[in-house]
Design a protein around this motif. Structure first.
Motif, mmCIF file in Angstrom:
data_model
loop_
_atom_site.group_PDB
_atom_site.id
_atom_site.type_symbol
_atom_site.label_atom_id
_atom_site.label_comp_id
_atom_site.label_asym_id
_atom_site.label_seq_id
_atom_site.Cartn_x
_atom_site.Cartn_y
_atom_site.Cartn_z
ATOM 1 N N PRO A 28 0.699 -1.270 -0.027
ATOM 2 C CA PRO A 28 0.068 -0.008 -0.152
ATOM 3 C C PRO A 28 0.777 1.248 0.049
ATOM 4 O O PRO A 28 1.935 1.240 0.725
ATOM 5 C CB PRO A 28 -0.846 -0.181 1.262
ATOM 6 C CG PRO A 28 0.032 -0.939 2.197
ATOM 7 C CD PRO A 28 0.682 -1.997 1.279
ATOM 8 N N GLU A 29 0.202 2.365 -0.745
ATOM 9 C CA GLU A 29 1.190 3.517 -0.729
ATOM 10 C C GLU A 29 0.848 4.037 0.474
ATOM 11 O O GLU A 29 -0.081 4.342 1.109
ATOM 12 C CB GLU A 29 0.640 4.172 -1.771
ATOM 13 C CG GLU A 29 1.580 5.476 -2.437
ATOM 14 C CD GLU A 29 0.857 6.255 -3.639
ATOM 15 O OE1 GLU A 29 1.029 7.304 -3.761
ATOM 16 O OE2 GLU A 29 0.737 5.431 -4.446
ATOM 17 N N LEU A 30 2.020 4.815 1.001
ATOM 18 C CA LEU A 30 2.117 5.481 2.104
ATOM 19 C C LEU A 30 1.406 6.758 2.107
ATOM 20 O O LEU A 30 1.432 7.509 1.113
ATOM 21 C CB LEU A 30 3.783 5.968 2.649
ATOM 22 C CG LEU A 30 4.514 4.903 2.725
ATOM 23 C CD1 LEU A 30 6.138 5.379 2.950
ATOM 24 C CD2 LEU A 30 4.125 4.261 4.278
ATOM 25 N N PRO A 31 0.855 7.294 3.197
ATOM 26 C CA PRO A 31 -0.024 8.711 3.147
ATOM 27 C C PRO A 31 1.127 9.785 2.852
ATOM 28 O O PRO A 31 2.350 9.618 3.093
ATOM 29 C CB PRO A 31 -0.456 8.640 4.379
ATOM 30 C CG PRO A 31 -0.596 7.185 5.238
ATOM 31 C CD PRO A 31 0.642 6.602 4.483
ATOM 32 N N VAL A 32 0.571 10.829 2.357
ATOM 33 C CA VAL A 32 1.587 11.796 1.811
ATOM 34 C C VAL A 32 2.408 12.252 3.348
ATOM 35 O O VAL A 32 3.739 12.424 3.132
ATOM 36 C CB VAL A 32 0.539 12.979 1.478
ATOM 37 C CG1 VAL A 32 1.571 14.268 1.129
ATOM 38 C CG2 VAL A 32 -0.056 12.698 0.089
ATOM 39 N N GLN A 33 1.571 12.317 4.329
ATOM 40 C CA GLN A 33 2.497 13.119 5.371
ATOM 41 C C GLN A 33 3.682 11.981 5.805
ATOM 42 O O GLN A 33 4.718 12.394 6.190
ATOM 43 C CB GLN A 33 1.595 13.003 6.715
ATOM 44 C CG GLN A 33 0.767 14.077 6.727
ATOM 45 C CD GLN A 33 -0.753 13.852 6.100
ATOM 46 O OE1 GLN A 33 -0.829 12.769 5.248
ATOM 47 N NE2 GLN A 33 -1.849 14.570 6.135
ATOM 48 N N GLU A 99 -0.818 17.600 3.831
ATOM 49 C CA GLU A 99 -1.041 17.241 2.674
ATOM 50 C C GLU A 99 -1.765 18.132 1.873
ATOM 51 O O GLU A 99 -2.826 18.688 2.197
ATOM 52 C CB GLU A 99 -2.112 15.768 2.756
ATOM 53 C CG GLU A 99 -2.257 15.256 1.240
ATOM 54 C CD GLU A 99 -3.143 13.958 1.248
ATOM 55 O OE1 GLU A 99 -3.612 13.514 0.246
ATOM 56 O OE2 GLU A 99 -3.024 13.393 2.401
ATOM 57 N N VAL A 100 -1.547 18.427 0.801
ATOM 58 C CA VAL A 100 -2.027 19.488 -0.462
ATOM 59 C C VAL A 100 -2.918 18.757 -1.133
ATOM 60 O O VAL A 100 -3.974 19.123 -1.596
ATOM 61 C CB VAL A 100 -0.817 20.622 -1.043
ATOM 62 C CG1 VAL A 100 -1.651 21.322 -1.940
ATOM 63 C CG2 VAL A 100 -0.042 21.322 0.000
ATOM 64 N N SER A 138 8.054 22.648 0.153
ATOM 65 C CA SER A 138 7.262 21.664 -0.661
ATOM 66 C C SER A 138 7.715 20.486 -1.351
ATOM 67 O O SER A 138 8.801 20.657 -1.797
ATOM 68 C CB SER A 138 6.068 22.287 -1.666
ATOM 69 O OG SER A 138 5.399 23.380 -1.124
ATOM 70 N N PHE A 139 7.084 19.092 -1.132
ATOM 71 C CA PHE A 139 7.596 17.984 -1.592
ATOM 72 C C PHE A 139 6.556 17.712 -2.650
ATOM 73 O O PHE A 139 5.328 18.104 -2.729
ATOM 74 C CB PHE A 139 7.725 16.702 -0.885
ATOM 75 C CG PHE A 139 8.946 16.794 0.081
ATOM 76 C CD1 PHE A 139 9.951 16.004 -0.489
ATOM 77 C CD2 PHE A 139 9.241 17.607 0.949
ATOM 78 C CE1 PHE A 139 11.174 15.813 0.038
ATOM 79 C CE2 PHE A 139 10.470 17.532 1.702
ATOM 80 C CZ PHE A 139 11.423 16.570 1.318
ATOM 81 N N GLU A 140 6.975 16.932 -4.024
ATOM 82 C CA GLU A 140 6.019 16.609 -4.996
ATOM 83 C C GLU A 140 6.500 15.111 -5.139
ATOM 84 O O GLU A 140 7.745 14.703 -5.096
ATOM 85 C CB GLU A 140 5.972 17.330 -6.126
ATOM 86 C CG GLU A 140 5.308 18.634 -6.060
ATOM 87 C CD GLU A 140 5.039 19.346 -7.055
ATOM 88 O OE1 GLU A 140 5.336 18.883 -8.211
ATOM 89 O OE2 GLU A 140 4.707 20.526 -7.299
#
Length: 163
Positions: A28-33, A99-100, A138-140
């Motif tokens: 599963p993909e990690l949450p943004v945070q 998270e944006v 910011s990270f993307e």
């Protein structure tokens, strides 16, 4: 020499198949945070180990700093710091990630650079030489699936305000 029975071969094949399923199962993909937090921690560790390439892996080619620095200019600053070899420990504190969107997150963090043998922030002695910075940016999540910082602004902090 005896050959293994078909039952043993069947069990071995079943175990092999189960192992392959677990290995190939999508994680599963990690949450943004969580993804950004992990990236900042990894970049901090790389910086402490004086691994400029490790730090720069987390910086996007599209990176822009508040002072107008590009990725290459940031690399130059890091190389100069590593060659001077002044800082022994790097701590991060007050890390907040918001998270944006599913592919973008904003962060704020304080970095404390210390010439000290302390292993934890609480152990920093008053006689340690300390330099502190507040960083926000910011990270993307980029095309290759990696999270990288795309923008950052920094502000020098008075170390006495940290304790």
């Amino acid at each position: 020499m005896t050959l293994p029975s078909s039952r043993v071969i069947g069990v071995a094949l079943a175990l092999l198949a189960a192992g392959l399923v677990l290995f190939l199962w999508p994680t599963p993909e990690l949450p943004v945070q969580e993804a950004i937090t992990r990236k900042i921690i990894a970049m901090t560790r790389a910086a402490e180990e004086k691994d400029v390439a490790g730090v720069m892996e987390g910086v996007s080619e599209r990176f822009k700093a508040g002072r107008g620095f590009s990725k290459e200019q940031v690399r130059g600053v890091l190389v100069a710091q590593v060659l001077r070899g002044q800082w022994v420990r790097i701590f991060h504190t007050g890390l907040e990630v918001t998270e944006v969107s599913p592919t973008r997150g904003d962060f704020t963090v304080r970095f404390i650079f210390a010439r000290s043998e302390a292993r934890e922030l609480e152990q920093l002695a008053k006689e340690s030489v300390v330099d502190a910075w507040s960083v926000e940016g910011s990270f993307e999540k980029e095309q290759d699936g990696e999270w990288r910082v795309v923008e950052a602004r920094d502000r020098r902090l008075d170390p006495r305000d940290l304790f």
